[in-house]
Design an enzyme around this catalytic site. Structure first.
Site, mmCIF file in Angstrom:
data_model
loop_
_atom_site.group_PDB
_atom_site.id
_atom_site.type_symbol
_atom_site.label_atom_id
_atom_site.label_comp_id
_atom_site.label_asym_id
_atom_site.label_seq_id
_atom_site.Cartn_x
_atom_site.Cartn_y
_atom_site.Cartn_z
ATOM 1 C CG ASN A 119 64.071 14.803 16.168
ATOM 2 O OD1 ASN A 119 64.409 15.683 15.373
ATOM 3 N ND2 ASN A 119 62.996 14.065 15.996
ATOM 4 C CD GLU A 168 58.200 17.205 5.987
ATOM 5 O OE1 GLU A 168 57.391 16.589 6.709
ATOM 6 O OE2 GLU A 168 58.068 17.291 4.751
ATOM 7 C CB CYS A 212 58.289 14.083 13.568
ATOM 8 S SG CYS A 212 59.195 13.415 12.196
HETATM 9 N N1 LIG Z 1 57.916 16.381 10.791
HETATM 10 C C1 LIG Z 1 59.192 16.221 11.043
HETATM 11 O O1 LIG Z 1 59.969 15.817 10.188
HETATM 12 C C2 LIG Z 1 59.745 16.514 12.391
HETATM 13 C C3 LIG Z 1 59.054 17.213 13.338
HETATM 14 N N2 LIG Z 1 59.596 17.453 14.556
HETATM 15 C C4 LIG Z 1 58.815 18.182 15.551
HETATM 16 O O2 LIG Z 1 59.676 19.109 16.205
HETATM 17 C C5 LIG Z 1 59.356 19.218 17.565
HETATM 18 C C6 LIG Z 1 60.556 18.997 18.441
HETATM 19 O O3 LIG Z 1 61.714 19.549 17.888
HETATM 20 P P1 LIG Z 1 62.277 20.942 18.426
HETATM 21 O O4 LIG Z 1 63.695 21.060 17.965
HETATM 22 O O5 LIG Z 1 62.013 21.078 19.869
HETATM 23 O O6 LIG Z 1 61.340 21.937 17.617
HETATM 24 P P2 LIG Z 1 61.335 23.535 17.626
HETATM 25 O O7 LIG Z 1 60.263 23.925 16.685
HETATM 26 O O8 LIG Z 1 61.316 24.063 18.984
HETATM 27 O O9 LIG Z 1 62.775 23.921 17.030
HETATM 28 C C7 LIG Z 1 63.149 23.567 15.735
HETATM 29 C C8 LIG Z 1 64.204 24.520 15.257
HETATM 30 O O10 LIG Z 1 63.676 25.845 15.175
HETATM 31 C C9 LIG Z 1 64.541 26.758 15.835
HETATM 32 N N3 LIG Z 1 63.752 27.901 16.278
HETATM 33 C C10 LIG Z 1 63.201 28.158 17.487
HETATM 34 N N4 LIG Z 1 62.522 29.337 17.457
HETATM 35 C C11 LIG Z 1 62.654 29.828 16.205
HETATM 36 C C12 LIG Z 1 62.187 30.992 15.545
HETATM 37 N N5 LIG Z 1 61.433 31.897 16.149
HETATM 38 N N6 LIG Z 1 62.505 31.156 14.260
HETATM 39 C C13 LIG Z 1 63.253 30.261 13.605
HETATM 40 N N7 LIG Z 1 63.743 29.138 14.174
HETATM 41 C C14 LIG Z 1 63.437 28.922 15.461
HETATM 42 C C15 LIG Z 1 65.148 25.923 16.933
HETATM 43 O O11 LIG Z 1 66.324 26.537 17.425
HETATM 44 P P3 LIG Z 1 66.686 26.440 18.993
HETATM 45 O O12 LIG Z 1 66.996 25.030 19.246
HETATM 46 O O13 LIG Z 1 67.844 27.349 19.106
HETATM 47 O O14 LIG Z 1 65.484 26.925 19.737
HETATM 48 C C16 LIG Z 1 65.415 24.636 16.173
HETATM 49 O O15 LIG Z 1 66.552 24.762 15.377
HETATM 50 C C17 LIG Z 1 58.252 18.226 17.776
HETATM 51 O O16 LIG Z 1 56.995 18.874 17.708
HETATM 52 C C18 LIG Z 1 58.366 17.277 16.607
HETATM 53 O O17 LIG Z 1 57.241 16.588 16.245
HETATM 54 C C19 LIG Z 1 60.827 17.035 14.871
HETATM 55 C C20 LIG Z 1 61.554 16.342 13.981
HETATM 56 C C21 LIG Z 1 61.064 16.032 12.667
HETATM 57 O O1 LIG Z 2 62.273 14.041 12.854
HETATM 58 C C1 LIG Z 2 61.936 12.921 12.906
HETATM 59 O O2 LIG Z 2 61.560 12.454 13.931
HETATM 60 C C2 LIG Z 2 62.299 12.180 11.690
HETATM 61 O O3 LIG Z 2 62.110 12.915 10.543
HETATM 62 C C3 LIG Z 2 61.805 10.815 11.657
HETATM 63 O O4 LIG Z 2 62.786 10.083 11.066
HETATM 64 P P1 LIG Z 2 62.816 8.509 11.293
HETATM 65 O O5 LIG Z 2 61.440 8.033 11.007
HETATM 66 O O6 LIG Z 2 63.829 8.039 10.327
HETATM 67 O O7 LIG Z 2 63.194 8.323 12.721
#
Ligand SMILES: NC(=O)C1=CN([C@@H]2O[C@H](COP(=O)(O)OP(=O)(O)OC[C@H]3O[C@@H](n4cnc5c(N)ncnc54)[C@H](OP(=O)(O)O)[C@@H]3O)[C@@H](O)[C@H]2O)C=CC1
Ligand SMILES: O=C(O)[C@H](O)COP(=O)(O)O
Length: 496
Positions: free
Chosen positions: A169, A264, A298
């Site tokens: 994202n 995170e 997130c």
């Molecule tokens: N707290 C925070 O700051 C944030 C949390 N999120 C959370 O992330 C989720 C959505 O994001 P999303 O990208 O789908 O999350 P994912 O956990 O699916 O993927 C995150 C990253 O991990 C990689 N990945 C996947 N499998 C593995 C593995 N086995 N080992 C290491 N890396 C791996 C992905 O690569 P690939 O794309 O190639 O699968 C991607 O780069 C939601 O739950 C959201 O809440 C999102 C943004 C911020």
């Molecule tokens: O991954 C997320 O969704 C972000 O860390 C949140 O960032 P924002 O609050 O600046 O959108």
């Protein structure tokens, strides 16, 4: 256009290259990974599927590059980061275009992400110069039984090779929020970008290349996380993992070796609305917080917990604003754009159907075309519904009516997540008590949850994360303390 102009060298035919040893390379796997445009649901770009041998090589080179980088003066590291920030901002248009095509981010938000990332890099350079230039001086006679015979000097030193894995994202911003602190602190950096968002990330990496960072200091390997993720996170060459994403992070934390982790992860950010709240302010923030980037943040508001006495009024105000949201392609800057993948849309639909079967009130009819889901407010949600607890990561927002503040706090704290939360009230004393009672990393008073400004501490507790982000915290996290103790032959006291 992606892969054009100064970016021409990062593409070969129709496949984007990976970055190693200061060069753009084709993988020997001969395989590529498609990136599906969420709007057209067709292949938009392709990236290399890197092999384990290529990862090994990257780790070896990163280790060597870090050794000389650690000897580079801090001001020079900062200077290069400022240069990268300027180049990134200069090329905001093609990078933003990738974000539009790969993750369906509305065009203006895509530009904002790139500009914000440039600012984050510059701020990190400045902050690093300040905080890494300082250490501590301790003397031994403050501890019982000691004379003043020992002088202890502490400084912050790099960890080594940092592995950065951001989510789809914010593929640029959540990558630089790891890259910049790692580099200013004297580490080398290996980036594994999310597959959706990888091409934007490769363009961003090229901006660091153009800035003139030493060869091998930054590397970027592409491929599906499910295929190379474990190999990367369990690699003995990695000295620290900074990960942002979903439950994958929980699995990584169980598999990773004895290295510092910055995680995170997901959230189920609650918005508690009290009887005395400014309901217009609350409604505006609920819509912004719940539906920006179609709820794929997130920090999105993911459940509204409103006092029954004001619930009807609040729901009406939110409903009126939801109906004004524009729905369509990211190129048109619509508020609601297609969610990142078909599987994500199916998951969201599953939550909606569960709520329907259990008689939630639909404030709008449910509508979906491909990955595009129209914004939906669900009222009268109860704790037996999945949407009360699970993170949709889409434009669907549940409202739970509560009869006491305690009920709201209880719901918030019963979640396995603990990222952020918010409370709307005009009574600051109540707000503070509620903030203290909410088991989340951050509580916003009278505003929607948000990570920024990027120098604020940002952390989740429980399944929402390990450690704390934010520029200063990330720099500190990517260092360790080294002490040197000068032992004097006789006690020495300074004159008064
Ligand atoms: N707290 C925070 O700051 C944030 C949390 N999120 C959370 O992330 C989720 C959505 O994001 P999303 O990208 O789908 O999350 P994912 O956990 O699916 O993927 C995150 C990253 O991990 C990689 N990945 C996947 N499998 C593995 C593995 N086995 N080992 C290491 N890396 C791996 C992905 O690569 P690939 O794309 O190639 O699968 C991607 O780069 C939601 O739950 C959201 O809440 C999102 C943004 C911020
Ligand atoms: O991954 C997320 O969704 C972000 O860390 C949140 O960032 P924002 O609050 O600046 O959108």
């Amino acid at each position: 256009m992606a892969g054009n102009g100064v970016f021409a060298e990062i593409i070969d035919g129709d496949v984007f290259k990976y970055y190693c040893e200061g060069e753009w390379k084709k993988s020997t796997s001969g395989k590529s990974v498609p990136i599906i445009n969420p709007t057209t649901r067709k292949t938009q770009y392709k990236v290399q599927a890197c092999t384990q041998e290529e990862v090994n090589k990257v780790m070896e080179i990163s280790k060597a590059a870090q050794k000389s980088w650690a000897k580079t003066p801090l001001w020079k590291r900062a200077e290069l980061l400022h240069k990268a920030a300027a180049i990134l901002k200069e090329h905001k248009a093609p990078i933003a275009e990738c974000l539009v095509k790969e993750i369906a981010k509305p065009a203006k938000d895509a530009v904002t992400e790139v500009v914000r990332s440039g600012d984050l890099i510059s701020y990190t350079a400045e902050e690093g110069v300040r905080i890494l230039g300082e250490g501590k001086f301790l003397v031994s006679d403050s501890f019982p039984g000691n004379e003043r015979t020992k002088y202890c000097l502490t400084s912050k030193i790099p960890l080594g090779v940092i592995l950065a894995i951001p989510p789809f994202n914010y593929p640029v911003n959540l990558a630089v929020s790891k890259i910049a602190p790692a580099l200013i602190a004297g580490n080398s950096l290996v980036l594994k970008p999310p597959t959706q968002g990888a091409v934007a990330a490769l363009h961003m990496v090229h901006c660091f290349h153009l800035a003139g960072f030493p060869k091998g200091l930054i590397s970027c390997v592409t491929g599906k996380g499910s295929e190379i993720g474990d190999f990367l996170t369990m690699h003995p060459g990695v000295n620290c993992i900074s990960f942002t994403g979903g439950d994958t992070g929980v699995a990584i934390s169980k598999k990773a070796g004895m290295v510092p982790l910055q995680m995170e992860l997901g959230g189920k950010d609650a918005c508690i609305v009290l009887e005395d709240a400014d309901l217009d302010l609350a409604a505006g923030n609920i819509v912004k917080g719940g539906f920006s980037y179609s709820g794929q943040r997130c920090t999105a508001v993911k459940v509204v917990l409103v006092m029954e006495s004001v619930a009807d009024t609040l729901v009406e105000k939110v409903k009126a604003k939801v109906e004004k949201l524009t729905v369509g392609p990211p190129e048109d800057n619509c508020d609601i754009t297609p969610v990142v993948s078909e599987s994500s849309a199916n998951f969201i639909e599953g939550l909606v159907m569960d709520a329907k079967q259990k008689n939630a009130t639909f404030c709008q009819p449910y509508k979906r075309e491909g990955n595009l889901i129209w914004p939906l407010l669900l009222d009268n949600v109860r704790p037996d519904m999945r949407i009360a607890w699970e993170e949709p990561f889409g434009p669907v927002l549940p409202v739970i009516r509560i009869n006491s503040v305690e009920e709201g706090i209880h719901h918030c704290n019963a979640s396995n997540f603990g990222l952020q939360g918010c409370v709307f009230t005009k009574d600051i004393n109540k707000a503070i008590l509620i903030s203290d009672a909410m088991e989340t990393g951050t509580v916003q008073i009278n505003s929607a949850p948000a990570r920024g400004p990027d120098h604020f501490p940002f952390q989740g507790i429980k399944d929402s994360g390990i450690g704390s982000q934010g520029i200063t915290n990330s720099i500190n996290m990517m260092t360790k303390v080294k002490t040197t103790v000068i032992n004097l032959p006789t006690p020495s006291y300074t004159m008064g």
